[in-house]
Write a protein that holds these residues in place. Structure first.
Motif, mmCIF file in Angstrom:
data_model
loop_
_atom_site.group_PDB
_atom_site.id
_atom_site.type_symbol
_atom_site.label_atom_id
_atom_site.label_comp_id
_atom_site.label_asym_id
_atom_site.label_seq_id
_atom_site.Cartn_x
_atom_site.Cartn_y
_atom_site.Cartn_z
ATOM 1 N N ASN A 21 0.834 -1.207 0.000
ATOM 2 C CA ASN A 21 0.000 0.000 0.000
ATOM 3 C C ASN A 21 0.874 1.264 0.000
ATOM 4 O OD1 ASN A 21 -2.498 1.204 -0.206
ATOM 5 N ND2 ASN A 21 -2.801 1.328 1.997
ATOM 6 N N ARG A 22 1.910 1.254 -0.852
ATOM 7 C CA ARG A 22 2.813 2.394 -0.992
ATOM 8 C C ARG A 22 2.729 2.944 -2.408
ATOM 9 N NH1 ARG A 22 8.323 0.381 2.098
ATOM 10 N NH2 ARG A 22 7.352 0.221 4.140
ATOM 11 N N TYR A 23 2.846 4.260 -2.532
ATOM 12 C CA TYR A 23 2.763 4.935 -3.815
ATOM 13 C C TYR A 23 3.991 5.811 -3.993
ATOM 14 C CZ TYR A 23 -2.085 3.452 -3.672
ATOM 15 O OH TYR A 23 -3.216 2.697 -3.615
ATOM 16 N N ALA A 24 4.485 5.905 -5.231
ATOM 17 C CA ALA A 24 5.689 6.687 -5.520
ATOM 18 C C ALA A 24 5.315 7.926 -6.332
ATOM 19 C CB ALA A 24 6.691 5.847 -6.289
ATOM 20 N N GLU A 41 -2.411 14.277 1.289
ATOM 21 C CA GLU A 41 -3.677 14.191 2.025
ATOM 22 C C GLU A 41 -4.710 15.155 1.459
ATOM 23 O OE1 GLU A 41 -2.528 14.729 6.116
ATOM 24 O OE2 GLU A 41 -2.109 12.590 6.366
ATOM 25 N N LYS A 42 -4.289 16.339 1.062
ATOM 26 C CA LYS A 42 -5.221 17.325 0.506
ATOM 27 C C LYS A 42 -5.698 16.927 -0.889
ATOM 28 C CE LYS A 42 -5.581 22.180 -0.729
ATOM 29 N NZ LYS A 42 -4.851 23.430 -0.936
ATOM 30 N N MET A 43 -4.779 16.459 -1.737
ATOM 31 C CA MET A 43 -5.126 16.158 -3.123
ATOM 32 C C MET A 43 -5.981 14.902 -3.263
ATOM 33 S SD MET A 43 -2.655 15.720 -6.428
ATOM 34 C CE MET A 43 -2.398 17.467 -6.648
ATOM 35 N N VAL A 46 -6.724 11.093 1.593
ATOM 36 C CA VAL A 46 -6.327 9.860 2.281
ATOM 37 C C VAL A 46 -5.499 10.217 3.509
ATOM 38 C CG1 VAL A 46 -6.359 8.429 0.207
ATOM 39 C CG2 VAL A 46 -4.281 9.635 0.825
ATOM 40 N N GLN A 47 -5.288 9.232 4.395
ATOM 41 C CA GLN A 47 -4.437 9.415 5.567
ATOM 42 C C GLN A 47 -3.073 8.794 5.293
ATOM 43 O OE1 GLN A 47 -4.905 11.035 8.516
ATOM 44 N NE2 GLN A 47 -6.764 11.833 7.568
ATOM 45 N N VAL A 48 -2.018 9.607 5.386
ATOM 46 C CA VAL A 48 -0.659 9.147 5.126
ATOM 47 C C VAL A 48 -0.048 8.634 6.421
ATOM 48 C CG1 VAL A 48 1.639 9.843 4.379
ATOM 49 C CG2 VAL A 48 -0.371 10.730 3.192
ATOM 50 N N LEU A 84 0.317 4.541 2.929
ATOM 51 C CA LEU A 84 -1.018 4.926 3.381
ATOM 52 C C LEU A 84 -1.504 3.995 4.481
ATOM 53 C CD1 LEU A 84 -2.817 5.629 -0.015
ATOM 54 C CD2 LEU A 84 -1.608 7.229 1.451
ATOM 55 N N ASN A 85 -2.464 4.503 5.264
ATOM 56 C CA ASN A 85 -3.113 3.669 6.276
ATOM 57 C C ASN A 85 -3.896 2.554 5.593
ATOM 58 O OD1 ASN A 85 -2.158 5.129 8.445
ATOM 59 N ND2 ASN A 85 -3.957 6.426 8.575
#
Length: 97
Positions: A21-24, A41-43, A46-48, A84-85
């Motif tokens: 659940n990781r994004y680059a 989080e704004k865009m 989601v909760q980082v 991400l959570n």
């Protein structure tokens, strides 16, 4: 300053997304981890959980010209790996028509 430049969509990044659940993202080189976290989080809403950053050095490139061989370097960039959570996902393809 635009913090998030573009997502990195490679096979390695896709494997990170599926398993952990990781994004680059490619980010501005002046941005710190707190700014990157707030931007994601704004865009995406989601909760980082965590942000890891690395500066990727540019590869050496050479090409043939009429007068010989020209060599140079691809520009370096900063990469951010966002964790991400559980339960949160980012869908890059939802806005494509």
């Amino acid at each position: 300053m635009e913090i998030l430049r573009k997502p990195i969509l490679t096979e390695k990044a896709s494997a990170l997304t599926e398993k952990l659940n990781r994004y680059a993202f490619q980010v501005d080189h002046r941005a710190n981890k707190l700014q990157i976290k707030a931007a994601v989080e704004k865009m995406f809403g989601v909760q980082v959980k965590a942000v890891n950053t690395a500066v990727v050095t540019g590869k050496m490139k050479s090409r043939q010209t009429k007068t010989g061989i020209a060599s140079g370097r691809v520009a370096k960039y900063k990469k951010a790996i966002i964790t991400l959570n559980d339960g949160d996902i980012i869908d890059f393809y939802s806005t494509i028509q």
